[in-house]
Design an enzyme around this catalytic site. Structure first.
Site, mmCIF file in Angstrom:
data_model
loop_
_atom_site.group_PDB
_atom_site.id
_atom_site.type_symbol
_atom_site.label_atom_id
_atom_site.label_comp_id
_atom_site.label_asym_id
_atom_site.label_seq_id
_atom_site.Cartn_x
_atom_site.Cartn_y
_atom_site.Cartn_z
ATOM 1 N N TRP A 1 0.815 -1.225 0.000
ATOM 2 C CA TRP A 1 0.000 0.000 0.000
ATOM 3 C C TRP A 1 0.843 1.267 0.000
ATOM 4 O O TRP A 1 0.345 2.333 -0.293
ATOM 5 C CB TRP A 1 -0.916 0.007 1.238
ATOM 6 N N ASN A 2 2.146 1.184 0.348
ATOM 7 C CA ASN A 2 2.868 2.442 0.575
ATOM 8 C C ASN A 2 3.303 3.154 -0.703
ATOM 9 O O ASN A 2 3.521 4.359 -0.685
ATOM 10 C CB ASN A 2 4.042 2.241 1.544
ATOM 11 N N GLU B 1 15.027 -4.338 -9.280
ATOM 12 C CA GLU B 1 13.994 -3.719 -10.114
ATOM 13 C C GLU B 1 14.517 -2.403 -10.673
ATOM 14 O O GLU B 1 15.240 -1.683 -10.001
ATOM 15 C CB GLU B 1 12.731 -3.477 -9.284
ATOM 16 N N GLY C 1 6.730 -6.233 -0.121
ATOM 17 C CA GLY C 1 5.954 -6.206 1.111
ATOM 18 C C GLY C 1 6.810 -6.647 2.276
ATOM 19 O O GLY C 1 8.050 -6.524 2.246
ATOM 20 N N SER C 2 6.166 -7.203 3.277
ATOM 21 C CA SER C 2 6.883 -7.554 4.500
ATOM 22 C C SER C 2 7.750 -8.802 4.305
ATOM 23 O O SER C 2 7.462 -9.651 3.454
ATOM 24 C CB SER C 2 5.873 -7.812 5.615
ATOM 25 N N LYS D 1 -2.159 -8.606 -7.687
ATOM 26 C CA LYS D 1 -3.043 -8.329 -6.553
ATOM 27 C C LYS D 1 -2.543 -7.074 -5.843
ATOM 28 O O LYS D 1 -1.442 -7.065 -5.301
ATOM 29 C CB LYS D 1 -3.011 -9.493 -5.565
ATOM 30 N N GLU E 1 11.034 -7.861 -2.787
ATOM 31 C CA GLU E 1 11.554 -6.590 -2.269
ATOM 32 C C GLU E 1 10.901 -6.428 -0.906
ATOM 33 O O GLU E 1 9.718 -6.135 -0.818
ATOM 34 C CB GLU E 1 11.204 -5.484 -3.253
ATOM 35 N N LEU E 2 11.678 -6.696 0.154
ATOM 36 C CA LEU E 2 11.090 -6.867 1.485
ATOM 37 C C LEU E 2 11.469 -5.713 2.417
ATOM 38 O O LEU E 2 11.805 -4.637 1.971
ATOM 39 C CB LEU E 2 11.544 -8.227 2.045
ATOM 40 N N ALA F 1 -2.592 -4.139 -2.773
ATOM 41 C CA ALA F 1 -2.809 -4.206 -1.329
ATOM 42 C C ALA F 1 -4.276 -3.880 -1.037
ATOM 43 O O ALA F 1 -4.881 -3.063 -1.732
ATOM 44 C CB ALA F 1 -1.901 -3.212 -0.623
ATOM 45 N N CYS G 1 10.245 1.315 2.804
ATOM 46 C CA CYS G 1 11.207 0.293 3.207
ATOM 47 C C CYS G 1 12.636 0.824 3.180
ATOM 48 O O CYS G 1 13.541 0.172 3.691
ATOM 49 C CB CYS G 1 11.065 -0.939 2.329
HETATM 50 P P1 ADP Z 1 2.235 -4.716 5.192
HETATM 51 O O1 ADP Z 1 2.345 -5.231 6.577
HETATM 52 O O2 ADP Z 1 3.091 -3.575 4.890
HETATM 53 O O3 ADP Z 1 0.820 -4.515 4.723
HETATM 54 P P2 ADP Z 1 2.294 -7.209 3.811
HETATM 55 O O4 ADP Z 1 3.463 -8.029 3.440
HETATM 56 O O5 ADP Z 1 1.324 -7.775 4.779
HETATM 57 O O6 ADP Z 1 2.878 -5.832 4.289
HETATM 58 O O7 ADP Z 1 1.469 -6.788 2.519
HETATM 59 C C1 ADP Z 1 2.028 -6.629 1.240
HETATM 60 C C2 ADP Z 1 1.135 -7.312 0.222
HETATM 61 O O8 ADP Z 1 1.122 -8.710 0.518
HETATM 62 C C3 ADP Z 1 -0.316 -6.849 0.245
HETATM 63 O O9 ADP Z 1 -0.813 -6.840 -1.070
HETATM 64 C C4 ADP Z 1 -0.980 -7.943 1.074
HETATM 65 O O10 ADP Z 1 -2.363 -8.070 0.808
HETATM 66 C C5 ADP Z 1 -0.219 -9.140 0.578
HETATM 67 N N1 ADP Z 1 -0.329 -10.329 1.451
HETATM 68 C C6 ADP Z 1 -0.441 -10.378 2.792
HETATM 69 N N2 ADP Z 1 -0.512 -11.660 3.209
HETATM 70 C C7 ADP Z 1 -0.446 -12.446 2.110
HETATM 71 C C8 ADP Z 1 -0.466 -13.854 1.869
HETATM 72 N N3 ADP Z 1 -0.587 -14.735 2.865
HETATM 73 N N4 ADP Z 1 -0.359 -14.301 0.597
HETATM 74 C C9 ADP Z 1 -0.234 -13.414 -0.416
HETATM 75 N N5 ADP Z 1 -0.217 -12.076 -0.259
HETATM 76 C C10 ADP Z 1 -0.311 -11.595 0.987
#
Ligand code: ADP
Length: 485
Positions: free
Chosen positions: A156-157, A463, A233-234, A180, A255-256, A182, A289
């Site tokens: 989302w950021n 990237e 993401g995370s 997909k 990219e974590l 956020a 990040c």
């Molecule tokens: P944040 O904590 O910054 O939201 P996330 O890693 O949870 O970071 O989210 C980054 C992306 O990963 C979002 O699009 C989120 O919906 C997606 N996401 C979260 N959990 C899962 C999962 N189990 N499988 C696939 N995508 C996921």
């Protein structure tokens, strides 16, 4: 959302060139983090819609990979132009759904668009090799081919830029995509899908599925026709996707998270270092990040730096991102507020001082005061965990070797920054920092022309830049025999 070009506002998923509902008709409401008002809803899709999107993408990919390279480049150039023509509206969408100050959102759209421009150019440079034959009647050829259908998951950021950074190289080399967004910020992605249609991208090449993260993630990683997963993401979700992708040995780029050190040596230009640290810390209210998460200042200039930095921090204007003057918007969620408060409390309990801020902002809701902590030590939570919020912890250090050791003492390895005016130190420290990206005398490092990415638990792959297409290509070697008569 009050924008000029209303056709950018899409509230349906986009599969095979059609705007679709979830099969069961369910939706998820999206809230503006600045005031919790509803911005509308998007379909709550799951496995079956994702599989339909993968099937459409698989069909489309065969044709797209055979399109003339100039056609692919033209579509990307069109997308670049359309993004900039709609820059203000697209920026407002980011601010509505993510809370980002509007000036930063305008910048994000320019950054997102730059990937379409860059990869429209790189599309034509997917070179192979001719290697001398190892036998007299043989020749060895190397060609690069699109990897196939790409599964993409974005955060989302940077809801626009992270998507552009992934789909531009994929489109350039002839891949198709199922993506997909956020759950907090789907509208930027859907607007981009709409513009891709106007840009001339054939149906099925880009698909956007909104909805259940676990189901969509499992469908993407579990499907044999998805050849590559790209995720921002995370670290925890990245590891999960890597595990899930192992089953069918997919190529994965990640990219974590990061935990960027920001080091200021006593020979640095202090004014420049203060300004650099402000940008590196408070961009997107500390929710990137590559945000500075540990500011290390050499002891002889510690007090001076803290005073100047605190003064500028306390002047930052907090408010609704849509107001032009705002420099700090809301945080994204209650969880983000909790983590910021926890890091401050833990640091305080262990002896840190609050130089400014430290509390939820008087505006209420998801607004938090930009905060400076001094006297921070390595045993505090904030020294280890990513804060993802507007808190600047300032550590003191004595020597070069000591600060390098402490900077590297993390499982993350995304971005690092340092300020010095010594040429030898510039090289020594750059080479010893265990991070994928180093900002030397600058707090801003992102550009489409440089390879963005991390090492250690911050990720895999790069990237942007000339290397950015590699993750979307497979290399094939052809051994050509029987040349002699
Ligand atoms: P944040 O904590 O910054 O939201 P996330 O890693 O949870 O970071 O989210 C980054 C992306 O990963 C979002 O699009 C989120 O919906 C997606 N996401 C979260 N959990 C899962 C999962 N189990 N499988 C696939 N995508 C996921």
């Amino acid at each position: 959302m009050d924008i000029k070009n209303k056709s950018l506002l899409k509230n349906l998923s986009y599969v095979d060139g059609e705007w679709i509902n979830a099969n069961d008709g369910s939706v998820t409401e999206i809230l503006n983090p600045a005031n919790s008002e509803s911005l509308g809803s998007v379909p709550n899709c799951g496995s079956s819609e994702t599989v339909a999107a993968i099937e459409a993408a698989t069909k489309a990919q065969t044709k797209w990979s055979k399109a003339d390279v100039k056609e692919r480049a033209l579509v990307l150039r069109n997308l670049h132009r359309l993004m900039l023509e709609n820059q203000d509206d697209l920026a407002k969408i980011i601010t509505f759904e993510g809370g980002k100050p509007i000036s930063e959102s305008v910048g994000e759209i320019a950054y997102a668009a730059s990937f379409f421009e860059w990869f429209s150019e790189e599309a034509k440079r997917v070179y192979g090799d001719v290697i001398p034959g190892h036998q007299y009647d043989r020749r060895t050829l190397v060609i690069k081919q699109p990897i196939g259908v790409v599964g993409c998951i974005t955060p989302w950021n940077f809801p626009s830029a992270m998507l552009a950074r992934k789909i531009a190289p994929a489109i350039a080399v002839g891949c198709s995509i199922v993506s997909k967004p956020a759950p907090e910020t789907p509208f930027s992605a859907l607007a981009m899908a709409y513009l891709s249609e106007l840009a001339g991208l054939p149906k099925g090449v880009l698909n956007i599925v909104t909805g259940d993260a676990e189901q969509i993630g499992a469908a993407l990683t579990g499907h044999k026709d998805i050849r590559k997963i790209t995720f921002t993401g995370s670290t925890s979700v990245g590891k999960l996707l890597l595990k899930q992708s192992a089953e069918s040995v997919k190529k994965v780029s990640l990219e974590l998270g990061g935990h960027a050190p920001f080091i200021i040596f006593d020979d640095a230009d202090l004014d420049a270092a203060v300004d650099g640290a402000l940008i590196a810390k408070y961009r997107n209210s500390g929710q990137t990040c590559v945000c500075a998460n540990r500011i290390y200042v050499q002891s002889s200039i510690y007090d001076d730096f803290c005073e100047r930095f605190t003064q500028k921090t306390s002047g930052l204007l907090v408010g609704n991102g849509l107001e032009e003057k705002t420099q700090q918007g809301p945080l994204i969620s209650n969880n983000a507020m909790k983590k910021v408060s926890l890091h401050i409390k833990d640091a305080k309990d262990k002896g840190a001082k609050i130089a400014t801020g430290g509390n939820p902002h008087a505006l209420g809701g998801l607004f938090f005061e930009p905060t400076v902590l001094t006297g921070v030590t390595d045993d505090m939570l904030i020294a280890k965990e990513e804060t993802f919020g507007p808190v600047a912890p300032i550590f003191s250090f004595e020597s070069e070797q000591e600060v390098i050791r402490r900077a590297n003492d993390t499982s993350y390895g995304l971005a690092a920054y340092f300020y010095t005016s010594d040429l030898g130190k510039s090289w020594r420290v750059s080479e010893q920092l265990e991070f994928g990206m180093v900002g030397l005398n600058t707090g801003i490092i992102s550009t489409e022309m440089a390879p963005f990415g991390g090492i250690k638990e911050s990720g895999l792959g790069r990237e942007g830049s000339k290397y950015g297409v590699d993750d979307y290509l497979e290399m094939k070697y052809i051994s050509l025999a029987g040349i002699e008569e």
